[in-house]
Each structure stands twice: as C-alpha cells, then as structure tokens.
Design an enzyme around this catalytic site. Structure first.
Site, PDB file in Angstrom:
ATOM      1  N   GLU A  56      12.688  23.200  10.934  1.00 42.34           N
ATOM      2  CA  GLU A  56      13.276  24.289  10.161  1.00 42.34           C
ATOM      3  C   GLU A  56      12.618  25.631  10.429  1.00 42.34           C
ATOM      4  O   GLU A  56      13.234  26.678  10.280  1.00 42.34           O
ATOM      5  CB  GLU A  56      13.221  23.967   8.660  1.00 42.34           C
ATOM      6  CG  GLU A  56      11.933  24.322   7.950  1.00 42.34           C
ATOM      7  CD  GLU A  56      10.702  23.593   8.480  1.00 42.34           C
ATOM      8  OE1 GLU A  56       9.599  24.166   8.436  1.00 42.34           O
ATOM      9  OE2 GLU A  56      10.827  22.439   8.935  1.00 42.34           O
ATOM     10  N   LYS A  59       6.739  32.882  10.111  1.00 37.31           N
ATOM     11  CA  LYS A  59       7.382  31.744   9.447  1.00 37.31           C
ATOM     12  C   LYS A  59       6.777  31.575   8.061  1.00 37.31           C
ATOM     13  O   LYS A  59       5.579  31.373   7.931  1.00 37.31           O
ATOM     14  CB  LYS A  59       7.174  30.472  10.263  1.00 37.31           C
ATOM     15  CG  LYS A  59       7.598  29.180   9.577  1.00 37.31           C
ATOM     16  CD  LYS A  59       7.179  27.954  10.373  1.00 37.31           C
ATOM     17  CE  LYS A  59       7.434  26.668   9.608  1.00 37.31           C
ATOM     18  NZ  LYS A  59       6.974  25.465  10.348  1.00 37.31           N
ATOM     19  N   ARG A  73      11.703  27.086  13.164  1.00 43.44           N
ATOM     20  CA  ARG A  73      12.339  27.837  14.254  1.00 43.44           C
ATOM     21  C   ARG A  73      13.657  28.442  13.815  1.00 43.44           C
ATOM     22  O   ARG A  73      14.103  29.453  14.369  1.00 43.44           O
ATOM     23  CB  ARG A  73      12.510  26.931  15.470  1.00 43.44           C
ATOM     24  CG  ARG A  73      13.461  25.768  15.300  1.00 43.44           C
ATOM     25  CD  ARG A  73      13.264  24.683  16.326  1.00 43.44           C
ATOM     26  NE  ARG A  73      11.998  23.983  16.107  1.00 43.44           N
ATOM     27  CZ  ARG A  73      11.554  22.997  16.908  1.00 43.44           C
ATOM     28  NH1 ARG A  73      12.264  22.623  17.956  1.00 43.44           N
ATOM     29  NH2 ARG A  73      10.410  22.401  16.646  1.00 43.44           N
ATOM     30  N   LYS A  80       9.430  13.966   5.723  1.00 41.68           N
ATOM     31  CA  LYS A  80       8.140  13.620   6.301  1.00 41.68           C
ATOM     32  C   LYS A  80       7.548  12.400   5.591  1.00 41.68           C
ATOM     33  O   LYS A  80       7.868  12.125   4.427  1.00 41.68           O
ATOM     34  CB  LYS A  80       7.160  14.798   6.153  1.00 41.68           C
ATOM     35  CG  LYS A  80       7.513  16.051   6.933  1.00 41.68           C
ATOM     36  CD  LYS A  80       6.506  17.144   6.628  1.00 41.68           C
ATOM     37  CE  LYS A  80       6.806  18.429   7.382  1.00 41.68           C
ATOM     38  NZ  LYS A  80       6.534  18.295   8.823  1.00 41.68           N
ATOM     39  N   ASP A 103       7.136  22.367   2.961  1.00 41.16           N
ATOM     40  CA  ASP A 103       8.002  21.704   3.935  1.00 41.16           C
ATOM     41  C   ASP A 103       8.014  20.199   3.704  1.00 41.16           C
ATOM     42  O   ASP A 103       7.125  19.478   4.134  1.00 41.16           O
ATOM     43  CB  ASP A 103       7.524  22.010   5.362  1.00 41.16           C
ATOM     44  CG  ASP A 103       8.442  21.397   6.400  1.00 41.16           C
ATOM     45  OD1 ASP A 103       9.577  21.021   6.046  1.00 41.16           O
ATOM     46  OD2 ASP A 103       8.023  21.295   7.565  1.00 41.16           O
ATOM     47  N   ASP A 136      13.588  18.791   9.867  1.00 40.85           N
ATOM     48  CA  ASP A 136      12.162  19.114   9.847  1.00 40.85           C
ATOM     49  C   ASP A 136      11.789  20.104  10.949  1.00 40.85           C
ATOM     50  O   ASP A 136      10.636  20.491  11.068  1.00 40.85           O
ATOM     51  CB  ASP A 136      11.332  17.830   9.980  1.00 40.85           C
ATOM     52  CG  ASP A 136       9.877  18.045   9.622  1.00 40.85           C
ATOM     53  OD1 ASP A 136       9.592  19.001   8.882  1.00 40.85           O
ATOM     54  OD2 ASP A 136       9.019  17.265  10.088  1.00 40.85           O
ATOM     55  N   ASP A 148       2.551  25.634   5.343  1.00 40.71           N
ATOM     56  CA  ASP A 148       3.504  25.906   6.421  1.00 40.71           C
ATOM     57  C   ASP A 148       3.987  27.350   6.447  1.00 40.71           C
ATOM     58  O   ASP A 148       4.973  27.659   7.103  1.00 40.71           O
ATOM     59  CB  ASP A 148       4.703  24.949   6.309  1.00 40.71           C
ATOM     60  CG  ASP A 148       5.304  24.620   7.668  1.00 40.71           C
ATOM     61  OD1 ASP A 148       4.640  24.871   8.688  1.00 40.71           O
ATOM     62  OD2 ASP A 148       6.436  24.120   7.716  1.00 40.71           O
TER      63      ASP A 148
END
Length: 470
Positions: free
Chosen positions: A319, A235, A321, A247, A240, A317, A258
C-alpha cells in the site's frame, strides 16, 4: 537542554573532556591523575574527580573513522550519567572541529529523548544548561546541533507513538503546529478535498479505516524565486495491518512505524525552516491507515490514481507505493521541483538485502547518487544504490490495468517497488527513492523493545544544505 558559549572552562566545576584514541597527552593538564585507566576508545567514558571534588567525565572519541558517528558516544555518556549532573555542565570543545562539535551537541540532545511518554508515572526532567568552552565562534554550530538533535527527538516521538493516537489527522495537526512554530506554510487536504482533487490511490488505501486519510503539504520558500529547489515525498501509513492481505500477528504492533518516511519529511522541513536555509523546499506526506473493514480495497481490484493511471491490486499490503504514487504525481504536476526525493519504510526486501546498516537508494542520476552516498558516510546515515534494470519492469505488467502494484515474486522486491514509483514521476531527471525500512526502526541500546532511530534527518538536511544558496 540549552547550550551557551564560554571562552574558557572552569576546572573547579563539573565538565566533559573529549579525548581521541591514545591521545591523553593532549589533555594531561586537565587530569587529576597522570595515568587514568582510559585510552579514548570510541563510545567509552570514565569518571574522575578533580581536586575540588568536581566531576570530570572523560569521553572517548575513538579514531578518525569514528568521526561520522560521534553523536553516539555523547548520547551514551549523557544517557548513562546525566542523572548525576547538576543543572549546569561544561564541555571542553577546544579540540573539536565544527562537524565534531555539532555531532557532540546532537548526541547530548538525543539523550534527552523520553520514550515513555505514555506512562502514567514519569520522572520529571531537569532543565540543564551545557556551557561549551571554545576560543572559536561557535554560536551557529551550537544552534544547528541543538535544532538537529531536537528534531531527531521529535520525529522519533512521532514514529514511536501508538497508532490509536497517531492517526493521519494527528499528523496533520502536528504539521500545522510545527508550521506555526517554525514559520512555514502548511496545508492539510482532508477527505472531501482529496476526492475533489483526485487522490484516488490514497483514498483507496484508507477506505477500510475510521481514521480518514490526509495529504499534508509543507512549504518553506524564503527565496524570491517561485522555483522549488527540492520536494520531499513521504509515506505516512500510521498503521499497516496489511489490509485484506493481512500480516501475521508476530510483530504486528510494530507497524505503527510505517510512517517513518513521513516523519523524515515533516522533520526536515521543520529543521530547514529553523535553520533559515536559503532554499525553497516542499514536503508532501500522504497519510492513511491500512485497516481491515467491509469497505477495504481488495486484491483483484483496479483503482485509479492522481496521475490518471489505473492500478491492479495484487496485494493490499503493498500500500505504501500507492500513496507515494499520488504524492509523486502531485509533485511533478504542481510543484515541479528541481530535485524530487521520496522516502518510505517500503519493503522487507530491502532489509533482507542490506540488513539494518543502510537504506536502499534508487535513482538513474549518477551525480545525485554520488552526492547522497558521500553525505551518508559523512553523517553515518548510509545509503546503498540498488539496480533498476529495464528487465525488471516486466514485473509491473497487468493484463487489465496500466500496471500492478506487486509482482508476487520473492525476488527483487525493493527494485519492483522503486520501479512502480518511477512510473509516476514523468521521467523526472533528478528523482531518487530511498527505502528506509531497515534503518528507520529497530533495536536500540536505549529501549528494551524496538524503537525509532531518527534516521534520515541528518542525511536529507545535509543534502538540502548542499543545494542551498551560499
């Protein structure tokens, strides 16, 4: 830092002298005094002076249980004392086995990491050489320790880099330079090619950012067989914001981290290539910036994916996956590896479950789980298997799409994310998902703010070595 092998130590010059807990008797011939105030406790050190005025650094290795994390004591010693070192240092390694020596070199190398890369005024480092004294053949161990520590530092620098510099395109250029330096193949798929090939989930996540997404495919394939032994998928969310499901501002600046999973994938392929392991490995990094804009994907949207499955977006959020789903689908369709492992800083749920001491491990393959667990203890990058019971799959149900990306429930979030990913692996028998959110980035004795840990390089490289042709 460079490392060279010597047969015997010069006791008239500075040297590092390792000692196990309560085993001063073994090194008494090197001590200038009979009873120093030192007992070899783990992660301790003491400075003595020899008869020639040279420095002798006693370093505590602790007990047998500390062997898996010996790099920590060498990192601490070097970090705290190397400002007093000359250009040359010695390490007495006669009593260290190969794993311990490798850990020592990794630790010394990790102490060279400079987190203040973007300060306007930086201290100029000194290029030092460590001469390692041992009667054994240790050249390969020195190289492996050096390359491993060096790679850990490189991925830490990636994770710690600010998001205005570390864009998806930046990761692509990093990989291209790495491939050139370490002699492997790198392909960077950009926006037009991603659209052509159908990386719809990756594109959806990146729609709200001026920094367009990329997919990086690194291939190190020295074997004559075209079969890929291991494929790693990472990933690579370079920042993010949470997207429209934004967030809170508290700690939002840490969301530059991230892409910790991507960093492990990039670093591992580079390290495997440097070590010239006889194994075919492919690393896939799906990288995007999850930003907020008029073009951002929305909660309630239904998006396509590389697999052809449609996904209802419940939370923008969730995202990571989504980009992993496209990477995994590409891997099973085109790479067809024997082993498939994805890594991601994926959920806060895994942190609430395991804290900061272990990654969440998800797989149905008991042998693979056992191997990874054993390696995790060996290198002190631990994993802990979490359940993927059939009953949890109802959380993925969507009335209007093939599945949804988030359950909306406060429970079993890490498992929910893992089972979402499982929907894109086409029942691959040797698949594993590692959620490294709690171990990739956090508090450190070497920085005042949270920073990268370097977790994953030793874990995954040792797994690769376990599958390499002997």
């Amino acid at each position: 830092m460079t490392y060279k092998h010597i047969k015997t130590i010069d006791t008239s010059k500075d040297f590092i002298l390792p000692c196990r807990k309560d085993q001063l008797e073994r090194i008494k011939d090197f001590l200038p005094i009979a009873k120093p105030d030192f007992d070899g406790s783990f992660s301790t050190h003491q400075l003595l002076y020899g008869k020639d005025g040279n420095r002798i650094y006693l370093i505590g290795l602790g007990k047998e249980k500390h062997s898996a994390q010996l790099e920590k004591t060498f990192q601490k010693l070097a970090f705290e004392t190397q400002k007093h070192w000359d250009k040359n240092m010695q390490l007495y390694a006669e009593d260290l086995n190969q794993d311990e020596l490798k850990k020592a070199i990794i630790g010394l190398e990790m102490a060279q990491y400079e987190i203040g890369e973007f300060k306007s005024e930086k201290e100029k480092g000194i290029k030092r050489t460590v001469a390692v004294a041992s009667s054994n053949a240790i050249k390969n161990i020195l190289n492996e320790g050096h390359y491993t520590g060096e790679t850990i530092n490189r991925i830490k620098a990636l994770v710690d880099a600010p998001p205005n510099i570390k864009t998806p395109e930046f990761l692509g250029k990093w990989a291209e330079k790495s491939a050139k330096d370490a002699d492997y193949k790198c392909t960077v798929l950009k926006h037009k090619e991603l659209k052509k090939q159908g990386f719809e989930a990756v594109l959806s996540v990146g729609k709200g950012s001026v920094n367009k997404p990329v997919v990086i495919i690194n291939e190190y394939t020295p074997k004559k067989s075209k079969k890929v032994d291991i494929c790693l998928v990472g990933k690579g969310i370079t920042f993010d914001s949470g997207g429209l499901s934004i967030k809170p501002s508290t700690n939002l600046h840490y969301m530059k981290s991230d892409m910790g999973g991507a960093a492990v994938v990039l670093g591992t392929v580079e390290l495997v290539a440097k070590l010239k392991l006889d194994i075919n490995i492919v690393g896939i990094v799906c990288s995007a910036e999850n930003a907020v804009d008029s073009e951002s994907y929305r909660p309630g949207d239904v998006i396509d994916s590389y697999s052809g499955k449609t996904i209802e977006i419940i939370d923008t959020d969730a995202e990571g996956r989504l980009v992993l789903a496209d990477g995994l689908s590409y891997a099973v369709k085109h790479i067809k590896p024997e082993y498939l492992i994805d890594l991601a800083t994926l959920t806060g749920s895994v942190v609430r479950t395991l804290g900061y001491e272990a990654a969440g491990m998800f797989t149905h393959n008991k042998v693979m789980a056992s191997t990874m667990s054993d390696i995790g203890y060996k290198v002190h990058e631990r994993v802990w298997q979490l359940p993927m019971f059939e009953e949890y799959k109802s959380d993925l149900h969507s009335d209007i799409a093939d599945l949804r990306n988030f359950s909306g429930k406060p429970l079993a979030g890490a498992t929910n994310a893992a089972q979402f990913l499982e929907s894109f692996i086409e029942d691959h028998k040797n698949w594993m998902h590692l959620d490294i959110a709690g171990v990739s980035f956090g508090s450190s004795p070497y920085a005042k703010m949270k920073s990268a840990s370097g977790y994953g390089i030793q874990l995954i490289t040792e797994f690769v070595k376990s599958k390499a042709v002997k």
